[in-house]
Design a protein around this motif. Structure first.
Motif, PDB file in Angstrom:
ATOM      1  N   LYS A 153       0.855  -1.194   0.000  1.00 59.40           N
ATOM      2  CA  LYS A 153       0.000   0.000   0.000  1.00 59.40           C
ATOM      3  C   LYS A 153       0.888   1.241   0.000  1.00 59.40           C
ATOM      4  CE  LYS A 153      -4.032  -1.409   2.655  1.00 59.40           C
ATOM      5  NZ  LYS A 153      -3.499  -2.109   3.826  1.00 59.40           N
ATOM      6  N   VAL A 154       0.714   2.060  -1.012  1.00 64.26           N
ATOM      7  CA  VAL A 154       1.539   3.269  -1.078  1.00 64.26           C
ATOM      8  C   VAL A 154       0.956   4.329  -0.163  1.00 64.26           C
ATOM      9  CG1 VAL A 154       2.479   5.010  -2.612  1.00 64.26           C
ATOM     10  CG2 VAL A 154       2.094   2.694  -3.442  1.00 64.26           C
ATOM     11  N   VAL A 155      -0.372   4.395  -0.140  1.00 65.47           N
ATOM     12  CA  VAL A 155      -1.024   5.425   0.672  1.00 65.47           C
ATOM     13  C   VAL A 155      -1.565   4.774   1.938  1.00 65.47           C
ATOM     14  CG1 VAL A 155      -2.884   7.088   0.736  1.00 65.47           C
ATOM     15  CG2 VAL A 155      -1.603   6.748  -1.369  1.00 65.47           C
ATOM     16  N   ARG A 156      -1.214   5.360   3.073  1.00 66.87           N
ATOM     17  CA  ARG A 156      -1.637   4.787   4.351  1.00 66.87           C
ATOM     18  C   ARG A 156      -3.122   5.046   4.560  1.00 66.87           C
ATOM     19  NH1 ARG A 156      -1.979   6.693   9.417  1.00 66.87           N
ATOM     20  NH2 ARG A 156      -1.780   8.760   8.546  1.00 66.87           N
ATOM     21  N   GLN A 157      -3.810   4.046   5.061  1.00 65.89           N
ATOM     22  CA  GLN A 157      -5.238   4.219   5.367  1.00 65.89           C
ATOM     23  C   GLN A 157      -5.385   5.062   6.627  1.00 65.89           C
ATOM     24  OE1 GLN A 157      -8.239   2.804   3.952  1.00 65.89           O
ATOM     25  NE2 GLN A 157      -6.827   2.779   2.233  1.00 65.89           N
ATOM     26  N   SER A 158      -6.232   6.071   6.564  1.00 68.58           N
ATOM     27  CA  SER A 158      -6.490   6.861   7.766  1.00 68.58           C
ATOM     28  C   SER A 158      -7.868   7.482   7.678  1.00 68.58           C
ATOM     29  CB  SER A 158      -5.448   7.966   7.921  1.00 68.58           C
ATOM     30  OG  SER A 158      -5.878   8.862   8.915  1.00 68.58           O
ATOM     31  N   LYS A 159      -8.570   7.457   8.816  1.00 72.17           N
ATOM     32  CA  LYS A 159      -9.897   8.075   8.828  1.00 72.17           C
ATOM     33  C   LYS A 159      -9.789   9.585   8.863  1.00 72.17           C
ATOM     34  CE  LYS A 159     -11.845   4.381  11.591  1.00 72.17           C
ATOM     35  NZ  LYS A 159     -11.939   4.001  12.988  1.00 72.17           N
ATOM     36  N   PHE A 160      -8.614  10.095   9.204  1.00 72.60           N
ATOM     37  CA  PHE A 160      -8.514  11.526   9.488  1.00 72.60           C
ATOM     38  C   PHE A 160      -7.679  12.271   8.463  1.00 72.60           C
ATOM     39  CE2 PHE A 160      -9.017   9.164  13.435  1.00 72.60           C
ATOM     40  CZ  PHE A 160     -10.285   9.601  13.746  1.00 72.60           C
ATOM     41  N   MET A 168      11.120   7.619  19.247  1.00 69.26           N
ATOM     42  CA  MET A 168      10.481   6.702  18.306  1.00 69.26           C
ATOM     43  C   MET A 168      10.301   7.383  16.961  1.00 69.26           C
ATOM     44  SD  MET A 168       7.556   5.245  20.793  1.00 69.26           S
ATOM     45  CE  MET A 168       6.681   4.372  19.509  1.00 69.26           C
ATOM     46  N   GLY A 169       9.943   8.666  17.014  1.00 62.41           N
ATOM     47  CA  GLY A 169       9.786   9.415  15.774  1.00 62.41           C
ATOM     48  C   GLY A 169      10.262  10.833  16.006  1.00 62.41           C
ATOM     49  N   LEU A 170      10.882  11.435  14.985  1.00 59.35           N
ATOM     50  CA  LEU A 170      11.351  12.819  15.110  1.00 59.35           C
ATOM     51  C   LEU A 170      11.098  13.509  13.777  1.00 59.35           C
ATOM     52  CD1 LEU A 170      13.016  14.841  16.951  1.00 59.35           C
ATOM     53  CD2 LEU A 170      14.985  14.144  15.632  1.00 59.35           C
ATOM     54  N   GLN A 171      10.444  14.664  13.807  1.00 53.63           N
ATOM     55  CA  GLN A 171      10.209  15.403  12.563  1.00 53.63           C
ATOM     56  C   GLN A 171      10.624  16.843  12.736  1.00 53.63           C
ATOM     57  OE1 GLN A 171       6.478  15.247  10.600  1.00 53.63           O
ATOM     58  NE2 GLN A 171       6.309  13.025  10.679  1.00 53.63           N
ATOM     59  N   GLU A 211       2.463   1.805  14.257  1.00 51.38           N
ATOM     60  CA  GLU A 211       3.580   1.306  13.441  1.00 51.38           C
ATOM     61  C   GLU A 211       4.429   2.459  12.927  1.00 51.38           C
ATOM     62  OE1 GLU A 211      -0.017   1.938  11.009  1.00 51.38           O
ATOM     63  OE2 GLU A 211       0.370   0.592  12.680  1.00 51.38           O
ATOM     64  N   PRO A 212       5.707   2.212  12.605  1.00 48.08           N
ATOM     65  CA  PRO A 212       6.575   3.285  12.128  1.00 48.08           C
ATOM     66  C   PRO A 212       5.980   3.913  10.866  1.00 48.08           C
ATOM     67  CG  PRO A 212       7.819   1.240  12.449  1.00 48.08           C
ATOM     68  CD  PRO A 212       6.370   0.917  12.656  1.00 48.08           C
ATOM     69  N   PRO A 213       6.227   5.187  10.612  1.00 46.61           N
ATOM     70  CA  PRO A 213       7.051   6.132  11.390  1.00 46.61           C
ATOM     71  C   PRO A 213       6.303   6.841  12.528  1.00 46.61           C
ATOM     72  CG  PRO A 213       6.335   7.132   9.343  1.00 46.61           C
ATOM     73  CD  PRO A 213       5.762   5.757   9.345  1.00 46.61           C
ATOM     74  N   TYR A 214       5.254   6.264  13.043  1.00 47.24           N
ATOM     75  CA  TYR A 214       4.559   6.712  14.270  1.00 47.24           C
ATOM     76  C   TYR A 214       3.885   8.093  14.163  1.00 47.24           C
ATOM     77  CZ  TYR A 214       7.265   2.832  16.088  1.00 47.24           C
ATOM     78  OH  TYR A 214       7.830   1.619  16.267  1.00 47.24           O
TER      79      TYR A 214
END
Length: 355
Positions: free
Chosen positions: A5-12, A259-262, A300-303
């Motif tokens: 899946k290239v695009v992550r599933q998300s309700k938001f 865990m994640g840094l942006q 799951e990553p990248p969190y």
């Protein structure tokens, strides 16, 4: 080759923000000019409270939510402090009780009448005196009634029983420098703090001990914030060594690496995070920015997943956040902000469109 899946599933993914019409804003309010990184605004399903400019002491407005439009200059305020007010917070268990912390080193708790103020309120229900310097942070306990936490520029955290006006716990010596933010965990058994020495600490108030500590969570020298998420992880905002704004997610079991840094951008306003435990979405508002960014926190990553940005024309001086029970869920509303401009307060509604 497996199909990924290239695009992550998300309700938001399609959460979008919408400012309300002009006649539903609160106009002609002189928002406080104190140089302090707090939200300057507190909201609950009955009232919106805003810290305002006041000569000789500190004051804040308390408006019933339906009282929109232009606010008269002579509208009564809550004015009992002798110094400017730095932070206010509504009690989560009683919509008519609000606490305020001020430069006059005191914390005051106020009872707001049923239909709002008709005359200036100068007599607090209780005055809490225990800090030796100004009180910059106030937050109510999420689950226990009448328990209030205050943190001052004397680097002391006090936990009060508001009913009897006595100190329950005095946490002294845990912070060597100024405390930037305090956040309770979901069940209220511990809280995390962000401090000027660049450390994030998780503290058990009953024992008065530090449970976990991360030094140099963000390398930059500017203020950072830390909030607890529902699953016990910690989300922080701060600055890198190159003064770029950062977000990070930490697991208490292992604080070596985030865990994640942006990295976001190189603006210089402090970032105020707001967390919604039901949808696992964190909204980040920078002081002086004109945008609200929102991120979804996943297992799951990248969190940390960037969802979208709500942008408006004018910069914000503060931000109020409506608790879930004050939202109109029939219109698919998942969050509502009260954005402070120089002269007005503008509600912004976040919705998830549904067919």
């Amino acid at each position: 080759m497996s199909f990924r899946k290239v695009v992550r599933q998300s309700k938001f993914r399609h959460v979008f923000g919408q400012p309300v019409k002009t006649d539903q804003c609160y106009d002609d309010i002189r928002v406080s000019r104190v140089t302090w990184d707090s939200t300057f605004c507190a909201v609950n399903p009955a009232f919106v409270a805003i810290i305002v400019e006041a000569s000789g002491g500190g004051a804040f407005l308390v408006l019933p939510l339906h009282k929109t439009g232009r606010i008269d200059k002579s509208y009564p305020t809550v004015c009992g402090h002798t110094g400017p007010i730095l932070d206010i917070d509504w009690c989560p268990h009683n919509d008519h009780v609000i606490a305020s912390g001020s430069e006059d080193c005191t914390v005051m708790v106020w009872q707001i009448p049923e239909n709002g103020l008709t005359q200036p309120l100068t007599e607090p229900v209780v005055v809490l005196e225990g800090h030796s310097k100004r009180v910059g942070i106030i937050t109510w306990h999420p689950t226990a009634r009448n328990v209030l936490l205050s943190a001052g520029c004397d680097n002391v955290v006090l936990i009060w029983n508001v009913g009897t006006a006595e100190e329950l716990y005095r946490l002294d010596g845990l912070h060597p420098d100024l405390i930037y933010s305090v956040s309770w965990s979901r069940d209220g058994s511990r809280f995390c703090t962000a401090c000027k020495d660049k450390s994030v600490r998780v503290i058990d108030p009953r024992r008065g001990t530090i449970v976990a500590e991360k030094e140099r969570a963000h390398e930059g020298a500017r203020p950072m914030r830390a909030i607890f998420l529902a699953d016990g992880k910690i989300f922080t905002t701060g600055f890198s060594r190159m003064s770029e704004r950062q977000l990070a997610l930490w697991d208490l079991e292992n604080l070596e690496e985030p865990m994640g840094l942006q990295e976001l951008d190189s603006s210089n306003g402090a970032l105020l995070p707001f967390y919604d435990p039901d949808t696992n979405v964190v909204y980040v508002c920078g002081k002086g920015d004109s945008s609200i960014r929102y991120f979804e926190i996943t297992e799951e990553p990248p969190y940390i997943h960037f969802l979208n940005t709500f942008t408006s024309k004018e910069p914000q001086r503060g931000m109020g956040w409506m608790p879930k029970r004050g939202l109109d869920v029939s219109k698919c509303e998942i969050a509502r902000f009260y954005k402070l401009h120089e002269r007005k307060c503008e509600p912004i509604i976040m919705t998830v469109p549904r067919k």
